[in-house]
Design a protein around this motif. Structure first.
Motif, PDB file in Angstrom:
ATOM      1  N   CYS A  45       0.810  -1.204   0.000  1.00  0.00           N
ATOM      2  CA  CYS A  45       0.000   0.000   0.000  1.00  0.00           C
ATOM      3  C   CYS A  45       0.851   1.265   0.000  1.00  0.00           C
ATOM      4  O   CYS A  45       1.939   1.300   0.558  1.00  0.00           O
ATOM      5  CB  CYS A  45      -0.873  -0.005   1.244  1.00  0.00           C
ATOM      6  SG  CYS A  45      -1.798  -1.548   1.473  1.00  0.00           S
ATOM      7  N   PHE A  51      -5.084   2.695   2.713  1.00  0.00           N
ATOM      8  CA  PHE A  51      -5.080   1.234   2.687  1.00  0.00           C
ATOM      9  C   PHE A  51      -3.891   0.703   3.472  1.00  0.00           C
ATOM     10  O   PHE A  51      -2.838   1.339   3.541  1.00  0.00           O
ATOM     11  CB  PHE A  51      -5.018   0.725   1.243  1.00  0.00           C
ATOM     12  CG  PHE A  51      -6.205   1.127   0.421  1.00  0.00           C
ATOM     13  CD1 PHE A  51      -7.420   0.475   0.560  1.00  0.00           C
ATOM     14  CD2 PHE A  51      -6.117   2.176  -0.479  1.00  0.00           C
ATOM     15  CE1 PHE A  51      -8.525   0.859  -0.186  1.00  0.00           C
ATOM     16  CE2 PHE A  51      -7.210   2.567  -1.231  1.00  0.00           C
ATOM     17  CZ  PHE A  51      -8.415   1.908  -1.087  1.00  0.00           C
ATOM     18  N   TRP A  70      -9.195   7.681  -4.112  1.00  0.00           N
ATOM     19  CA  TRP A  70      -8.472   6.472  -3.705  1.00  0.00           C
ATOM     20  C   TRP A  70      -9.127   5.183  -4.178  1.00  0.00           C
ATOM     21  O   TRP A  70      -8.448   4.162  -4.322  1.00  0.00           O
ATOM     22  CB  TRP A  70      -8.353   6.422  -2.184  1.00  0.00           C
ATOM     23  CG  TRP A  70      -7.341   7.367  -1.635  1.00  0.00           C
ATOM     24  CD1 TRP A  70      -7.585   8.549  -0.997  1.00  0.00           C
ATOM     25  CD2 TRP A  70      -5.926   7.236  -1.704  1.00  0.00           C
ATOM     26  NE1 TRP A  70      -6.399   9.142  -0.660  1.00  0.00           N
ATOM     27  CE2 TRP A  70      -5.361   8.359  -1.075  1.00  0.00           C
ATOM     28  CE3 TRP A  70      -5.068   6.271  -2.229  1.00  0.00           C
ATOM     29  CZ2 TRP A  70      -3.991   8.551  -0.952  1.00  0.00           C
ATOM     30  CZ3 TRP A  70      -3.692   6.453  -2.111  1.00  0.00           C
ATOM     31  CH2 TRP A  70      -3.173   7.580  -1.484  1.00  0.00           C
ATOM     32  N   ALA A  74      -6.953   1.247  -5.110  1.00  0.00           N
ATOM     33  CA  ALA A  74      -6.854   0.208  -4.075  1.00  0.00           C
ATOM     34  C   ALA A  74      -5.911  -0.887  -4.546  1.00  0.00           C
ATOM     35  O   ALA A  74      -5.921  -1.264  -5.718  1.00  0.00           O
ATOM     36  CB  ALA A  74      -8.225  -0.381  -3.791  1.00  0.00           C
ATOM     37  N   LEU A  83      -9.077  -0.812   4.824  1.00  0.00           N
ATOM     38  CA  LEU A  83      -9.277   0.600   4.531  1.00  0.00           C
ATOM     39  C   LEU A  83      -9.604   1.286   5.848  1.00  0.00           C
ATOM     40  O   LEU A  83     -10.386   0.767   6.649  1.00  0.00           O
ATOM     41  CB  LEU A  83     -10.448   0.800   3.558  1.00  0.00           C
ATOM     42  CG  LEU A  83     -10.908   2.253   3.365  1.00  0.00           C
ATOM     43  CD1 LEU A  83      -9.857   3.063   2.604  1.00  0.00           C
ATOM     44  CD2 LEU A  83     -12.241   2.305   2.660  1.00  0.00           C
ATOM     45  N   TYR A 133     -11.375  -4.530   3.195  1.00  0.00           N
ATOM     46  CA  TYR A 133     -11.874  -3.787   2.032  1.00  0.00           C
ATOM     47  C   TYR A 133     -12.364  -4.712   0.927  1.00  0.00           C
ATOM     48  O   TYR A 133     -11.703  -5.687   0.566  1.00  0.00           O
ATOM     49  CB  TYR A 133     -10.744  -2.925   1.480  1.00  0.00           C
ATOM     50  CG  TYR A 133     -11.043  -2.261   0.158  1.00  0.00           C
ATOM     51  CD1 TYR A 133     -11.688  -1.041   0.122  1.00  0.00           C
ATOM     52  CD2 TYR A 133     -10.677  -2.855  -1.049  1.00  0.00           C
ATOM     53  CE1 TYR A 133     -11.950  -0.410  -1.084  1.00  0.00           C
ATOM     54  CE2 TYR A 133     -10.942  -2.239  -2.256  1.00  0.00           C
ATOM     55  CZ  TYR A 133     -11.578  -1.023  -2.270  1.00  0.00           C
ATOM     56  OH  TYR A 133     -11.844  -0.399  -3.469  1.00  0.00           O
TER      57      TYR A 133
END
Length: 151
Positions: A45, A51, A70, A74, A83, A133
């Motif tokens: 990330c 993230f 965003w 991801a 998240l 997420y």
């Protein structure tokens, strides 16, 4: 005079203990904040993004205003990612087993947090969500499992 000085001593002591505790807490926070990210975190990330790897929280949560920028960035991979986002609750509901909390207005990206409890949170409360997420259509995100707490 002697009695009044004895009375002040415990209060002065509490002030020193409180100051030492505050300094210690700030020092621990500084150490945690400056701890370098692991190779796994940086591979997963963007360190400036919302993230993070599973079971961790991002250092820079998204907001309802920034999540749109965003959502298409991801990380994509087989590992679970989390998240972290802060904003205002727009819906709170529950069934026999789970709580359903929604953040952000309907005219943008909405985030559904699936949790076990509402913890007394109500529509309009400022909260932080953090959880597993998954994308739910062009303007939806589901966090499951999810932790929600007041901001």
């Amino acid at each position: 005079m002697r009695d009044s000085q004895a009375h002040l001593a415990p209060q002065h002591f509490r002030t020193e203990v409180s100051a030492i505790g505050t300094i210690l807490a700030l020092w621990i926070l500084a150490l945690a904040w400056t701890t370098p990210l692991s190779a796994e975190d940086t591979a997963c990330c963007d360190p400036l993004g919302p993230f993070s790897t599973a079971e961790t929280s991002a250092r820079h949560p998204a907001t309802c205003e920034t999540i749109g920028a965003w959502i298409d960035r991801a990380p994509d991979g087989p590992e679970r990612i989390n998240l972290t986002i802060s904003g205002v609750l727009s819906y709170v509901g529950r069934d026999d087993a789970l709580a359903y909390l929604v953040m952000c207005p309907k005219d943008g990206v909405q985030i559904l947090c699936i949790a076990y409890q509402t913890n007394g949170m109500q529509v309009g409360d400022e909260v932080v969500f953090g959880g597993g997420y998954s994308r739910a259509g062009p303007d939806g995100i589901v966090l499951d499992p999810c932790l929600a707490y007041p901001e």
